[in-house]
Design a protein around this motif. Structure first.
Motif, PDB file in Angstrom:
ATOM      1  N   THR A   6       0.641  -3.483   2.051  1.00  0.00           N
ATOM      2  CA  THR A   6       1.346  -4.692   2.463  1.00  0.00           C
ATOM      3  C   THR A   6       2.788  -4.466   2.075  1.00  0.00           C
ATOM      4  OG1 THR A   6       1.517  -7.111   2.285  1.00  0.00           O
ATOM      5  CG2 THR A   6       0.986  -5.927   0.278  1.00  0.00           C
ATOM      6  N   SER A   7       3.697  -5.266   2.595  1.00  0.00           N
ATOM      7  CA  SER A   7       5.099  -5.081   2.213  1.00  0.00           C
ATOM      8  C   SER A   7       5.330  -5.611   0.808  1.00  0.00           C
ATOM      9  CB  SER A   7       6.022  -5.817   3.189  1.00  0.00           C
ATOM     10  OG  SER A   7       5.953  -7.208   2.973  1.00  0.00           O
ATOM     11  N   ARG A   8       6.331  -5.057   0.127  1.00  0.00           N
ATOM     12  CA  ARG A   8       6.630  -5.468  -1.248  1.00  0.00           C
ATOM     13  C   ARG A   8       7.003  -6.943  -1.308  1.00  0.00           C
ATOM     14  NH1 ARG A   8      11.950  -3.436  -4.507  1.00  0.00           N
ATOM     15  NH2 ARG A   8      11.391  -4.135  -6.587  1.00  0.00           N
ATOM     16  N   PRO A 230      13.770  -3.659  -1.614  1.00  0.00           N
ATOM     17  CA  PRO A 230      12.727  -4.564  -1.148  1.00  0.00           C
ATOM     18  C   PRO A 230      12.404  -4.285   0.320  1.00  0.00           C
ATOM     19  CG  PRO A 230      14.383  -5.770  -2.396  1.00  0.00           C
ATOM     20  CD  PRO A 230      14.918  -4.391  -2.204  1.00  0.00           C
ATOM     21  N   GLY A 231      11.143  -4.169   0.623  1.00  0.00           N
ATOM     22  CA  GLY A 231      10.734  -3.912   1.992  1.00  0.00           C
ATOM     23  C   GLY A 231      10.582  -2.445   2.333  1.00  0.00           C
ATOM     24  N   ALA A 232      11.080  -1.559   1.479  1.00  0.00           N
ATOM     25  CA  ALA A 232      10.939  -0.123   1.741  1.00  0.00           C
ATOM     26  C   ALA A 232       9.478   0.291   1.622  1.00  0.00           C
ATOM     27  CB  ALA A 232      11.805   0.679   0.776  1.00  0.00           C
ATOM     28  N   PRO A 255       2.222  -2.156  -3.212  1.00  0.00           N
ATOM     29  CA  PRO A 255       3.397  -2.588  -2.452  1.00  0.00           C
ATOM     30  C   PRO A 255       4.745  -2.189  -3.036  1.00  0.00           C
ATOM     31  CG  PRO A 255       1.774  -4.331  -2.488  1.00  0.00           C
ATOM     32  CD  PRO A 255       1.263  -3.261  -3.394  1.00  0.00           C
ATOM     33  N   SER A 256       4.841  -2.054  -4.350  1.00  0.00           N
ATOM     34  CA  SER A 256       6.141  -1.750  -4.944  1.00  0.00           C
ATOM     35  C   SER A 256       6.386  -0.261  -5.132  1.00  0.00           C
ATOM     36  CB  SER A 256       6.281  -2.463  -6.296  1.00  0.00           C
ATOM     37  OG  SER A 256       5.213  -2.119  -7.143  1.00  0.00           O
TER      38      SER A 256
END
Length: 713
Positions: A6-8, A230-232, A255-256
């Protein structure tokens, strides 16, 4: 490789993740009775008195060097009339009984602990004292009014005495007073007195435990390759070399970032360093500091959310004798806590236990219950000491990641961020640009002030705060929107811009940059008016007695106007933050290479009624170190979407040989207590900048100071 996809940022905001947006609203575990059923006298959640007379105070706030493990016991002990030698302190579990009244959750920050618990802790002590007096009076068969208390004893007017320990069983049978009578401050014996901290011996002998000290049998240590923005997302991961490192047990994507779990830290770090990851930075791939500055300057030039609108700035501008305008800028900053982020987590079936230094125990309980899909009551948070917080440890990212890794691996996991990990993918103080315009009358007094602030929104980034309907982020404008100067016509507005990096609370939050902006600009107005900067401020603070009081005291103690050694110059600044007022005078010289040397700082502090003057002095000293480090060196910059700094070699902090002499003078006050952990930081940067101007006639409007501008030809 195990993977959770999932996205961060999506994970942080989702209902299945560690939702910052909902975590702080989750119910906390209910109080299940007294902390120790065998203790004969525990009239409330904050206090136990044993039959041996030992007084134990339970502190719900986190200790991160600011002294709460002494301040909270002092508040209780004062009203209890305890013998201070018998007082000890324990860290509280997570429970709504320990919620910070100002936050309505169990969390530590915003310089709120003493402000929030000033009355509740005193009431806890006072209630116990009244019960002990009642127990003694009943035993003696005398009116309670004939008894007094002192140093852990109830004393009858006849001279008879009973120690608290002998009264605990009887006192425990009595009803707890709902509205105990509190002392008149003039009768305080403990509060306001210099007191050695209760946590110091443990730090000296090594028995004090910080988050990074946690040890759980069978635990793995995790080190992560964290997402650079964020989002990477990792477009491609080759973990073959990482798995070949001796001691590496698992590689897990969450996610992170991508985590390597191993038998120890060194193996985990070597494994992490051996990972080959191609990151998809998305929209952040072209992020640069130049683009950040341009975006924020646009926000400052066209601010559309008005915080203050007084008088008629247009007419005032047309009729003024002189105009002054300037643009100021401050960069993103890391928190650079001496103890890097860490958390040890163990998910077992339907329960979670973590060992961590955190500023947000209560929110973490709710957040992690969702991460692990358990009820909040099944999340146990062991709060250990914090090796620096500064707002960074209010964030839950490291507790989330540790819990996820334990859940996926099935093992207890200690997650440790390296310095570089936290610096490059951490939570930053917002960058900010502010554009000022002012008009002076023929006497040099300002008749109009306009300010436009371009900055990201901490309120939006927090996930648990809502930006007001007027669109003004309170943190982005604090220190400017509520400045103290008597100016009839004002328009102070906010232009929100979001360059992309995660922003967060940093020591003194918006005041940390905004006081530099406003106090430097006021100095510019004084220079334009050809007036002394101290007297100029003083004249504009006629309606602000507490501001004026600390300003005058700092100037007096610094010898403002008196001769200084050759090449040394003074600057002054004043600020209010977190309910406290601080003025600072800096004495500065400039080296041939343009490097400023701060020789002395004189600080005057009005923080209302005090608990421990020794703590106040040390917090102001520490805040000055922190703010001076940022002013001289602090900067997080970006190139091609990535942070350029990694450790103290390229993100320096003040060294011992650079430390100025600091004098702290406390204003006696009967006002309600203010905070003290943060208010010393905001005035130092402008005080130094204003001294630099006095020395060189050059106005430095950006942080950190560009010493190249000061280099002598």
């Amino acid at each position: 490789m195990d993977t959770l996809q999932t996205s961060r940022r999506g994970f942080l905001k989702s209902g299945t993740g560690a939702a910052l947006s909902i975590g702080f609203a989750l119910p906390l575990a209910g109080l299940s009775g007294r902390l120790d059923a065998a203790t004969p006298f525990s009239p409330n959640a904050f206090l136990r008195i044993g039959s041996d007379g030992q007084v134990t105070v339970i502190c719900g706030s986190a200790e991160m060097g600011q002294g709460v493990l002494t301040a909270i016991p002092m508040l209780v002990a004062e009203e209890l009339d305890a013998d201070w030698k018998t007082v000890r302190v324990e860290q509280a579990p997570v429970d709504k009984a320990y919620n910070n009244p100002m936050f309505q959750m169990q969390a530590t920050g915003g310089s709120t602990t003493v402000r929030a618990f000033w009355e509740p802790m005193r009431q806890a002590g006072a209630a116990a004292r009244e019960m002990l007096v009642a127990a003694a009076a009943a035993q003696w068969k005398v009116p309670a009014a004939e008894c007094r208390t002192e140093a852990g004893q109830v004393i009858h007017k006849s001279g008879k005495k009973l120690g608290y320990g002998t009264l605990t069983a009887a006192a425990a049978q009595l009803p707890v007073p709902a509205t105990p009578v509190l002392k008149d401050p003039k009768d305080f014996r403990i509060l306001g007195k210099r007191t050695r901290r209760l946590d110091t011996p443990g730090k000296l002998n090594g028995s004090a435990k910080y988050g990074i000290d946690a040890q759980v049998p069978g635990m793995l240590v995790a080190v992560m390759a964290r997402a650079p923005q964020p989002g990477a997302k990792p477009a491609k991961v080759d973990d073959s070399k990482a798995k070949a490192v001796k001691g590496v047990r698992q590689v897990i994507t969450i996610p992170s970032g991508v985590a390597v779990l191993a038998d120890g830290y060194w193996a985990a770090k070597k494994g992490r360093d051996a990972l080959a990851i191609d990151w998809d930075l998305g929209a952040a791939k072209d992020l640069s500091s130049a683009k950040v500055s341009a975006m924020l300057a646009e926000g400052a030039g066209e601010p559309d959310a008005v915080a203050v609108d007084l008088g008629n700035t247009k007419d005032a501008a047309a009729t003024g004798a002189k105009s002054v305008d300037a643009t100021y800028e401050a960069p993103y900053l890391a928190h650079a806590c001496m103890e890097p982020m860490n958390c040890t987590a163990w998910v077992q079936g339907d329960s979670v236990e973590i060992w961590v230094g955190t500023q947000s125990q209560g929110p973490n309980q709710g957040i992690l219950s969702q991460v692990a899909s358990v009820t909040p009551a099944k999340v146990k948070v062991n709060t250990l000491m914090l090796g620096g917080g500064f707002g960074r440890r209010f964030a839950p990212d490291f507790t989330i990641d540790a819990t996820l890794l334990s859940k996926i691996s099935g093992k207890p996991v200690k997650l440790i961020y390296s310095r570089e990990d936290d610096m490059a993918a951490g939570f930053f103080r917002p960058a900010s640009v502010t554009k000022f315009e002012a008009v002076l009358d023929s006497q040099g007094r300002p008749t109009m002030l306009k300010a436009g602030v371009g900055s990201p929104s901490i309120m939006a980034a927090s996930g648990f705060m809502k930006i007001p309907d007027n669109g003004v982020d309170t943190f982005a404008m604090e220190g400017i929107a509520d400045h103290p100067y008597d100016i009839a016509n004002q328009r102070l507005a906010y232009g929100r811009k979001e360059p992309g990096p995660q922003v967060w609370f940093w020591r003194s939050v918006g005041h940390s940059q905004n006081i530099f902006f406003i106090e430097s600009f006021i100095d510019e107005l004084a220079a334009a008016a050809r007036q002394d900067p101290y007297e100029y401020r003083r004249a504009l603070l006629g309606k602000q007695p507490r501001y004026r009081g600390v300003l005058e005291l700092a100037a007096q103690k610094a010898g403002w106007g008196s001769p200084l050694p050759a090449g040394v110059f003074r600057g002054i600044a004043v600020a209010q933050s977190f309910g406290s007022y601080v003025a600072e005078v800096a004495e500065v010289s400039i080296g041939a290479d343009g490097t400023p040397k701060v020789h002395r700082v004189v600080a005057a502090v009005d923080c209302g009624m005090t608990v421990n003057p020794m703590t106040i002095e040390r917090q102001i000293e520490g805040a000055i170190v922190y703010g001076l480090s940022a002013a001289l060196y602090g900067r997080i910059s970006f190139k091609d979407g990535r942070v350029e700094q990694g450790n103290f070699n390229d993100y320096p902090v003040l060294r011992m040989n650079e430390m100025p002499k600091v004098e702290v003078h406390i204003v006696p006050s009967t006002e309600k207590p203010g905070g003290i952990g943060e208010p010393g930081t905001p005035p130092i940067a402008p005080a130094v900048a204003n001294a630099i101007f006095a020395a060189t006639a050059k106005r430095l409007r950006s942080l950190p100071f560009d010493t190249a501008q000061l280099k002598k030809a």
